[in-house]
Design an enzyme around this catalytic site. Structure first.
Site, PDB file in Angstrom:
ATOM      1  N   PHE A 128      13.514  18.790  -5.408  1.00 52.83           N
ATOM      2  CA  PHE A 128      12.904  19.630  -4.448  1.00 52.83           C
ATOM      3  C   PHE A 128      11.572  19.793  -5.016  1.00 52.83           C
ATOM      4  O   PHE A 128      11.108  20.123  -5.982  1.00 52.83           O
ATOM      5  CB  PHE A 128      13.596  21.279  -4.365  1.00 52.83           C
ATOM      6  CG  PHE A 128      12.828  21.879  -3.102  1.00 52.83           C
ATOM      7  CD1 PHE A 128      13.335  21.460  -1.685  1.00 52.83           C
ATOM      8  CD2 PHE A 128      11.880  22.933  -3.195  1.00 52.83           C
ATOM      9  CE1 PHE A 128      12.726  22.086  -0.773  1.00 52.83           C
ATOM     10  CE2 PHE A 128      11.354  23.524  -2.443  1.00 52.83           C
ATOM     11  CZ  PHE A 128      11.605  23.378  -1.167  1.00 52.83           C
ATOM     12  N   ASP A 215       6.941  18.366 -12.110  1.00 58.37           N
ATOM     13  CA  ASP A 215       6.845  19.474 -11.206  1.00 58.37           C
ATOM     14  C   ASP A 215       7.552  20.729 -12.125  1.00 58.37           C
ATOM     15  O   ASP A 215       8.771  21.002 -12.162  1.00 58.37           O
ATOM     16  CB  ASP A 215       7.783  19.256  -9.884  1.00 58.37           C
ATOM     17  CG  ASP A 215       7.698  20.311  -8.977  1.00 58.37           C
ATOM     18  OD1 ASP A 215       7.323  21.512  -9.383  1.00 58.37           O
ATOM     19  OD2 ASP A 215       8.012  20.138  -7.834  1.00 58.37           O
ATOM     20  N   LYS A 244       4.792  29.205  -8.008  1.00 56.22           N
ATOM     21  CA  LYS A 244       5.662  30.286  -8.073  1.00 56.22           C
ATOM     22  C   LYS A 244       5.287  31.442  -8.915  1.00 56.22           C
ATOM     23  O   LYS A 244       4.312  32.468  -8.486  1.00 56.22           O
ATOM     24  CB  LYS A 244       7.108  29.714  -8.597  1.00 56.22           C
ATOM     25  CG  LYS A 244       7.665  28.930  -7.342  1.00 56.22           C
ATOM     26  CD  LYS A 244       9.188  28.927  -7.316  1.00 56.22           C
ATOM     27  CE  LYS A 244       9.634  28.415  -6.129  1.00 56.22           C
ATOM     28  NZ  LYS A 244      10.052  27.053  -5.929  1.00 56.22           N
TER      29      LYS A 244
END
Ligand SMILES: *Cc1c(COP(=O)(O)O)cnc(C)c1O
Length: 390
Positions: A128, A215, A244
């Site tokens: 993702f 990532d 995040k």
């Protein structure tokens, strides 16, 4: 109440009014233990005084001036991130998907500079990387891509934790310029690869002159027991994306680059109106300062072990547990059947959890969760798993 909100989310029927550390209170005053931290965002919990004070101070002084001018806190944040990561420079944006867009642009321009007109990035199945078109095309989950074609060309997906599959892809396509990988797949089910997976990818990238792009949007900022998950492997990627937990809830993303990857984007190549503004940077600096002055990152491993060992003991002999996986406080408990309804049942009992990849309970508690909260978390969750009808 939500009729004017576009229905892109399947929300739980609860609204939170305030928080404190790992606690949240809903609009009826009921208290909840937050074992999800806003999906790995509030690593310092809710209403952290350092973040609160930084935001108050900065909002009284200067919120935004744009990237047409120097931004002192942005330079300071870039220096701190490079010192902590070993990377050379940073592009700031406002989210994870944007950080990956910057990474994809770096990979494509890197390819063009070598005369490759249609560069290809290897990404993983079940990965993702975000919801904007580039990051969505990179993502290896057909469910989230369904209905949004045509997707961007220039991605090839291979199974996660499969070095041979990467080598086969590279042999089959001379246009491959980069590999984009999560150190642990978060949305894909808390999938933890072999301990040397990233080292092998680093070696392949060196050998074939590909960019290694990691990532760390979910794994970064202390979540796995190191500041960045790739630091478990003693390697440096060429590109690393963050978002995040970087601002503990204040939107900020970062695309960091090292060596040859750090010189690819030049003036006019990329930009963001908000990216790296003083307000967001003040929050991120407070986060990094707090992590640097506490043992929260080192403790993540101890706390993750405590949670997983306790749950394993409480559920010993339960034949529905397929696996309990964790690195630091990134935790997945895989059951042998879909268990999405556990989210609502946990909520009733005052506990916030998540289920991903249908049958994996995902826990991403704030790094400052304490022992009493860990006991409450493990007791509540183990009881729910025992009662669950399979
Ligand atoms: C959440 C996430 C993203 C997307 O971040 P957004 O801020 O929602 O755009 C990308 N990659 C990974 C690994 C993530 O966990």
């Amino acid at each position: 109440m939500t009729t004017h909100i576009m229905p892109t989310y399947a929300r739980q029927a609860v609204t939170f009014d305030r928080g404190d550390g790992a606690w949240l209170w809903d609009s009826n005053g009921k208290r909840y233990l937050d074992a999800l931290a806003g999906i790995a965002v509030c690593n310092l919990g809710h209403a952290h005084p350092a973040v609160h004070q930084a935001l108050c101070k900065q909002s009284q002084t200067l919120i935004h001036t744009s990237n047409l001018y120097g931004v002192k806190l942005q330079a300071e944040l870039a220096d701190t991130l490079c010192r902590l990561s070993g990377m050379d420079n940073v592009f700031f944006c406002n989210s994870g998907t944007e950080a990956n867009e910057a990474a994809i642009k770096i990979a494509r321009k890197y390819g063009h500079e070598q005369g490759i007109a249609a560069p290809v990035v290897v990404t993983m199945e079940k990965s993702f990387h975000g919801r904007t078109m580039g990051a969505l095309s990179a993502t290896g989950n057909s469910k989230v891509k369904q209905g949004f074609g045509p997707l961007l060309p220039g991605f090839v997906h291979v199974p996660y934790n499969d070095i041979d599959a990467i080598l086969t892809a590279i042999r089959a396509d001379k246009n491959i310029v980069a590999i984009l990988v999560e150190p642990i797949q978060g949305e894909g089910g808390v999938n933890i690869p072999d301990a040397d997976y990233l080292n092998q990818i680093r070696a392949i990238c060196d050998q074939h002159r590909l960019l290694m792009m990691v990532d760390e949007i979910q794994t970064g900022i202390g979540r796995t027991g190191r500041f960045l998950a790739y630091q478990h492997n003693g390697i440096l990627p060429d590109v690393c994306t963050l978002a995040k937990a970087l601002g503990n809830g204040v939107p900020i993303g970062a695309c960091m680059a090292h060596g040859k990857a750090a010189t690819i984007l030049t003036a006019g190549n990329h930009g963001s109106t908000f990216g790296g503004n003083p307000l967001a940077c003040s929050a991120a600096l407070a986060v990094l300062d707090t992590l640097g002055n506490t043992s929260l990152i080192a403790d993540a491993d101890i706390k993750g072990n405590r949670i997983c060992d306790t749950i394993a003991r409480q559920l010993e002999g339960n034949q529905h547990i397929v696996a309990i996986r964790h690195q630091g406080l990134m935790i997945g408990i895989e059951l042998d059947a879909p268990c999405g309804e556990l989210v609502g049942k946990a909520l009733e009992k005052g506990l916030l959890i998540n289920v991903t990849a249908d049958s994996t309970i995902r826990l991403l508690p704030p790094l400052l969760i304490d022992d009493a909260q860990i006991d409450l978390l493990t007791e509540t969750l183990s009881a729910l798993i025992k009662e669950h009808s399979y």
